[in-house]
Design a protein around this motif. Sequence first.
Motif, mmCIF file in Angstrom:
data_model
loop_
_atom_site.group_PDB
_atom_site.id
_atom_site.type_symbol
_atom_site.label_atom_id
_atom_site.label_comp_id
_atom_site.label_asym_id
_atom_site.label_seq_id
_atom_site.Cartn_x
_atom_site.Cartn_y
_atom_site.Cartn_z
ATOM 1 N N HIS A 1 -9.764 5.074 -15.004
ATOM 2 C CA HIS A 1 -10.033 5.368 -13.508
ATOM 3 C C HIS A 1 -9.612 4.129 -12.669
ATOM 4 C CE1 HIS A 1 -13.293 6.075 -10.445
ATOM 5 N NE2 HIS A 1 -12.158 6.614 -9.996
ATOM 6 N N GLY A 2 -9.732 2.867 -13.410
ATOM 7 C CA GLY A 2 -9.315 1.643 -12.714
ATOM 8 C C GLY A 2 -7.603 1.753 -12.292
ATOM 9 N N LEU A 3 -7.012 2.145 -13.457
ATOM 10 C CA LEU A 3 -5.657 2.365 -13.238
ATOM 11 C C LEU A 3 -5.130 3.483 -12.485
ATOM 12 C CD1 LEU A 3 -4.793 1.941 -17.147
ATOM 13 C CD2 LEU A 3 -4.111 0.383 -15.400
ATOM 14 N N SER A 4 -5.778 4.543 -12.285
ATOM 15 C CA SER A 4 -5.518 5.852 -11.411
ATOM 16 C C SER A 4 -5.788 5.275 -10.029
ATOM 17 C CB SER A 4 -6.276 6.918 -11.792
ATOM 18 O OG SER A 4 -7.571 7.152 -11.307
ATOM 19 N N ILE A 5 -6.956 4.616 -9.630
ATOM 20 C CA ILE A 5 -7.028 3.935 -8.434
ATOM 21 C C ILE A 5 -5.845 3.172 -7.987
ATOM 22 C CG2 ILE A 5 -8.454 2.263 -6.998
ATOM 23 C CD1 ILE A 5 -10.835 3.500 -8.961
ATOM 24 N N VAL A 6 -5.425 2.044 -8.810
ATOM 25 C CA VAL A 6 -4.284 1.393 -8.515
ATOM 26 C C VAL A 6 -2.991 2.423 -8.263
ATOM 27 C CG1 VAL A 6 -2.470 -0.140 -9.542
ATOM 28 C CG2 VAL A 6 -4.871 -0.601 -10.013
ATOM 29 N N ALA A 7 -2.755 3.331 -8.795
ATOM 30 C CA ALA A 7 -1.674 4.256 -8.551
ATOM 31 C C ALA A 7 -1.989 4.971 -7.243
ATOM 32 C CB ALA A 7 -1.693 5.175 -9.752
ATOM 33 N N ASP A 8 -2.996 5.476 -7.042
ATOM 34 C CA ASP A 8 -3.605 6.164 -5.706
ATOM 35 C C ASP A 8 -3.158 5.075 -4.593
ATOM 36 O OD1 ASP A 8 -3.959 8.678 -6.773
ATOM 37 O OD2 ASP A 8 -6.273 8.301 -6.545
ATOM 38 N N LEU A 9 -3.827 3.931 -4.688
ATOM 39 C CA LEU A 9 -3.754 3.208 -3.479
ATOM 40 C C LEU A 9 -2.225 2.369 -3.404
ATOM 41 C CD1 LEU A 9 -7.055 1.161 -3.601
ATOM 42 C CD2 LEU A 9 -6.582 3.193 -2.286
ATOM 43 N N PHE A 10 -1.463 2.317 -4.370
ATOM 44 C CA PHE A 10 -0.233 1.357 -4.377
ATOM 45 C C PHE A 10 1.079 2.021 -4.426
ATOM 46 C CE2 PHE A 10 -3.939 -1.464 -4.753
ATOM 47 C CZ PHE A 10 -3.611 -2.391 -3.762
ATOM 48 N N ALA A 11 0.928 3.174 -5.316
ATOM 49 C CA ALA A 11 2.331 3.595 -5.959
ATOM 50 C C ALA A 11 2.695 5.262 -5.025
ATOM 51 C CB ALA A 11 2.223 4.010 -7.345
ATOM 52 N N ASP A 12 3.755 4.945 -4.250
ATOM 53 C CA ASP A 12 4.344 6.063 -3.746
ATOM 54 C C ASP A 12 5.476 6.633 -4.531
ATOM 55 O OD1 ASP A 12 3.227 6.843 -1.525
ATOM 56 O OD2 ASP A 12 4.013 5.055 -0.409
ATOM 57 N N SER A 13 5.972 7.713 -4.389
ATOM 58 C CA SER A 13 7.073 8.398 -4.962
ATOM 59 C C SER A 13 8.312 7.643 -4.980
ATOM 60 C CB SER A 13 7.362 9.800 -4.362
ATOM 61 O OG SER A 13 8.533 10.467 -4.916
ATOM 62 N N GLY A 14 8.788 7.243 -6.282
ATOM 63 C CA GLY A 14 10.011 6.419 -6.418
ATOM 64 C C GLY A 14 9.458 4.990 -6.575
ATOM 65 N N ASP A 15 8.476 4.583 -6.234
ATOM 66 C CA ASP A 15 8.150 3.197 -6.498
ATOM 67 C C ASP A 15 8.223 2.543 -7.880
ATOM 68 O OD1 ASP A 15 7.513 2.696 -3.864
ATOM 69 O OD2 ASP A 15 5.348 2.466 -4.039
ATOM 70 N N ALA A 16 8.808 1.555 -8.396
ATOM 71 C CA ALA A 16 9.041 1.181 -9.653
ATOM 72 C C ALA A 16 7.535 0.599 -10.366
ATOM 73 C CB ALA A 16 10.094 -0.039 -9.844
ATOM 74 N N LEU B 1 0.992 -1.212 0.022
ATOM 75 C CA LEU B 1 0.026 0.058 -0.071
ATOM 76 C C LEU B 1 0.764 1.527 0.035
ATOM 77 C CD1 LEU B 1 -2.760 -1.069 2.484
ATOM 78 C CD2 LEU B 1 -3.075 -0.653 0.316
ATOM 79 N N SER B 2 0.285 2.268 -0.572
ATOM 80 C CA SER B 2 1.132 3.549 -0.654
ATOM 81 C C SER B 2 0.592 4.296 0.585
ATOM 82 C CB SER B 2 0.531 4.486 -1.989
ATOM 83 O OG SER B 2 -0.946 4.699 -1.654
ATOM 84 N N GLY B 3 1.173 5.429 0.935
ATOM 85 C CA GLY B 3 0.848 6.355 2.094
ATOM 86 C C GLY B 3 -0.738 6.634 1.930
ATOM 87 N N LEU B 4 -1.036 7.095 0.875
ATOM 88 C CA LEU B 4 -2.521 7.420 0.741
ATOM 89 C C LEU B 4 -3.261 6.168 0.720
ATOM 90 C CD1 LEU B 4 -4.953 8.980 -0.171
ATOM 91 C CD2 LEU B 4 -4.072 9.018 -2.699
ATOM 92 N N GLY B 5 -2.962 4.773 0.181
ATOM 93 C CA GLY B 5 -3.550 3.636 0.253
ATOM 94 C C GLY B 5 -3.714 3.234 1.479
ATOM 95 N N ARG B 6 -2.691 3.495 2.584
ATOM 96 C CA ARG B 6 -3.094 3.446 4.217
ATOM 97 C C ARG B 6 -4.028 4.267 4.657
ATOM 98 N NH1 ARG B 6 3.217 1.855 4.993
ATOM 99 N NH2 ARG B 6 2.997 0.067 3.374
ATOM 100 N N GLU B 7 -3.939 5.611 4.633
ATOM 101 C CA GLU B 7 -4.879 6.451 4.948
ATOM 102 C C GLU B 7 -6.201 6.366 4.617
ATOM 103 O OE1 GLU B 7 -3.983 9.336 7.100
ATOM 104 O OE2 GLU B 7 -1.692 9.226 7.018
ATOM 105 N N ILE B 8 -6.529 6.092 3.423
ATOM 106 C CA ILE B 8 -8.002 6.161 2.897
ATOM 107 C C ILE B 8 -8.588 5.113 3.497
ATOM 108 C CG2 ILE B 8 -7.582 4.805 0.991
ATOM 109 C CD1 ILE B 8 -9.304 8.012 0.478
ATOM 110 N N TYR B 9 -9.788 5.574 3.566
ATOM 111 C CA TYR B 9 -11.151 4.624 3.950
ATOM 112 C C TYR B 9 -12.421 4.992 3.544
ATOM 113 C CZ TYR B 9 -11.928 8.600 7.011
ATOM 114 O OH TYR B 9 -12.248 9.904 7.435
ATOM 115 N N PHE B 10 -13.602 4.331 3.771
ATOM 116 C CA PHE B 10 -15.023 4.758 3.282
ATOM 117 C C PHE B 10 -15.522 4.954 4.457
ATOM 118 C CE2 PHE B 10 -19.179 4.152 1.859
ATOM 119 C CZ PHE B 10 -19.202 5.055 1.017
ATOM 120 N N PRO B 11 -16.069 6.350 4.835
ATOM 121 C CA PRO B 11 -16.829 6.778 5.934
ATOM 122 C C PRO B 11 -17.951 5.821 6.384
ATOM 123 C CG PRO B 11 -16.203 8.649 4.306
ATOM 124 C CD PRO B 11 -15.864 7.354 3.780
ATOM 125 N N LYS B 12 -17.963 5.181 7.467
ATOM 126 C CA LYS B 12 -18.977 4.237 7.648
ATOM 127 C C LYS B 12 -20.068 5.179 8.517
ATOM 128 C CE LYS B 12 -18.468 -0.227 6.691
ATOM 129 N NZ LYS B 12 -19.371 -0.870 5.935
#
Lengths: 432, 432
Positions: free
Chosen positions: A125-140, A23-34
């Motif tokens: 949009h699916g690809l950008s979700i993957v990028a948000d949840l899993f890609a941090d700066s410098g990740d390959a 998980l990226s930093g954002l991937g860890r921070e994000i949640y769906f408000p319950k």
Amino acid sequence: MNPMAEQWNEKIRTANAHVHDMLSGLGREIYFPKEGILSQSAEATTHAKKYNATIGIATENGGPMHLNVIQDKLSAYSPKDLYGYAPPAGKPELRAAWREKMIRENPSLEGKAFGNPITTNALTHGLSIVADLFADSGDAVVYPDKNWENYELTFGIRRGAKIVNYELFDADMRFNAPAFRRALLEQKEAGKAIVPLNFPNNPTGYTPSVAEGEEIVSVLVEAAEAGINLVVVTDDAYFGLFFEDSLHESLFGKLAGLHPRILPIKIDGATKEEFVWGFRVGFITYASDDADVLTALEQKTMGIIRATISSGPHPSQTFVLDALKSPEFEAQKQEKFLIMKGRANKVKALLDSGKYEGVWTYYPFNSGYFMCLKLNPGIPAEALRQRLLHEYGVGTIALGETDLRIAFSCIAEEHLEDLFDLVYRGAQEIGQ
Amino acid sequence: MNPMAEQWNEKIRTANAHVHDMLSGLGREIYFPKEGILSQSAEATTHAKKYNATIGIATENGGPMHLNVIQDKLSAYSPKDLYGYAPPAGKPELRAAWREKMIRENPSLEGKAFGNPITTNALTHGLSIVADLFADSGDAVVYPDKNWENYELTFGIRRGAKIVNYELFDADMRFNAPAFRRALLEQKEAGKAIVPLNFPNNPTGYTPSVAEGEEIVSVLVEAAEAGINLVVVTDDAYFGLFFEDSLHESLFGKLAGLHPRILPIKIDGATKEEFVWGFRVGFITYASDDADVLTALEQKTMGIIRATISSGPHPSQTFVLDALKSPEFEAQKQEKFLIMKGRANKVKALLDSGKYEGVWTYYPFNSGYFMCLKLNPGIPAEALRQRLLHEYGVGTIALGETDLRIAFSCIAEEHLEDLFDLVYRGAQEIGQ
């Protein structure tokens, strides 16, 4: 960190620490408000039998308020399937129908554990979700030198990921497994890579053979065994458009349940498969043997959808669902498939006829919308593109120094010979 | 940095260095690829009169390939207005129509310099574009304590911005200009703030009076004079639903051209205004006296759209455009407006009738979909919500300790008295 986000992270960590590490930093921070407005609304939908004053839309006569100037032209559909918000994860019936289709068309998914497809605003949009949840700066992000240019914006510019390209084809024009292997194993120290697998490939129209598919899978396992966490994204944009004896399934099926360090993610959608590009209906699906991981990733995906577009277009989802349920759908789709296959076969026959010698070779193609010519030295792709456009009124796409992409998807079969004759004439003129 | 991104940054810097300073890191890096596939395709659309083999869709008989199971039910529309991709910035005719409507409904825009509205996947998407282009980690986003919860995910979680809330109302239930002023001037050292102005406000249904609007503008000018760069975002989701003697225009008109340190951005859309929530059609519009700034911001906005969803839903854009052009549109919209106004007036008459004493007061409301009760001490909002839901079958939204949001948008006028009677009864029972 929000306690709900932390709770999901903990569930992922307990079930599979490698996925947590992906998980990226954002991937860890994000949640769906319950406990927010959407979930109080959902509760009210179940229990508010008398008056539901939670709804963020206007209603009238028991349905969404709407204008007749719109409804009169969409009268084949019910207002409730057009005007209200679609849920952030998409219409439940559409998600279920897509899942069934996925299994029917990918027999290797039989018995594998994977989540319910989550509806996206199509494949980007699916690809950008993957990028948000899993890609941090410098990740390959490791993908071939023949690729869809938008990966660069989505992963590179938006998320600061490092783009690592490998040569898609070797000198014999076969899948370059050694180059793929090298590019992956280079990430050993970093311990992480995101790996888009786009077959049928844009721009070349190439899908690996069954044997090449096995090679790809075994390289991935080798990299995982070497300690690299792999987010493997099958970008199945052109799925189903297989015209020859290549793989006819997504590699997602083979990857599901394969290795704890491999997280398979399937990105697909109706846009190209059902010929509804502008509808913007795609899906993202995760594979994991652990139900908690699947639920946590679904929650995080809904969180990022909520935070970026809130929900996808409801009419489009309704139209696609309706088409999938229609008894005539399969037959009509098959009819269009045969037209596309006819065009692809015709292009190959022309190229192999011997009438175009000395100016180009071509990259392997057997699927999708496109094929790519590899122009001989002395014929720069951009110069040829310009000449074709301005001398002959023929539009093509120049990629790099040597490659010219031709979309046979949009040229009627009877015009293909004339088209390639003109491209050949232009190439001869440039080469002189 | 990409040379094209740098070029646009330089144009912004030359025209207005403050706007350049407002951009986030991503805002500086992003660009719309001019030499990529989309722009080669655009060139081919103009010049490829014979064969256009650039198109990433399938065509047949001179139009997009499509299935009859879909087209049969959408026969009021032409295939070319449904299936192909909408441009990343939206259908040009729709953008032009929305701009005309914007000027017609906001006379203060007359003679002001502002860009062409860019189509978004509705309002959340517009807000997330603002967050991407302007919010870096730690940047202050200043908005009232009564707000739409999704700002937190969009600006806070996704972009790491710092949320700064001020009290929307003072003790006399008027706009709390001193609190707004304090919250802004606290950002003096940082020199930057993003300021969403959401009127009609969700959740309270409040729009400032003309005099309060002037106060807001003068506080913004004071903060700009103090050296704070201000990205001021009018979130006009519920625009037009003004039922009393408040401002009837967006503050965007007053803000355009006001101060070089103020960048006004208008976020609006058809979703709520035209009762098409699920269609997902919104707009983002920038104001600047400099044409280069407008072009650069448009390019960067197209870049971020390309990198996240590629384009919005084409059918939805077609349906909205068609409605805007219909001669009956205004009359039908007015009819629905009067129904909504009838509901709002009825709620106010009930609340002011004296029949509900001793359990609540209410926040000012004069517009939009909602109103908020402020419950007296000893009546916790969540407890009341639960009781109403499970005892009386009445759905409401609890916000914080004291506030209960009631959407009058979805309750027929003749049921409102019964609804408030039940809420009152529940509040009395809880308070005992």
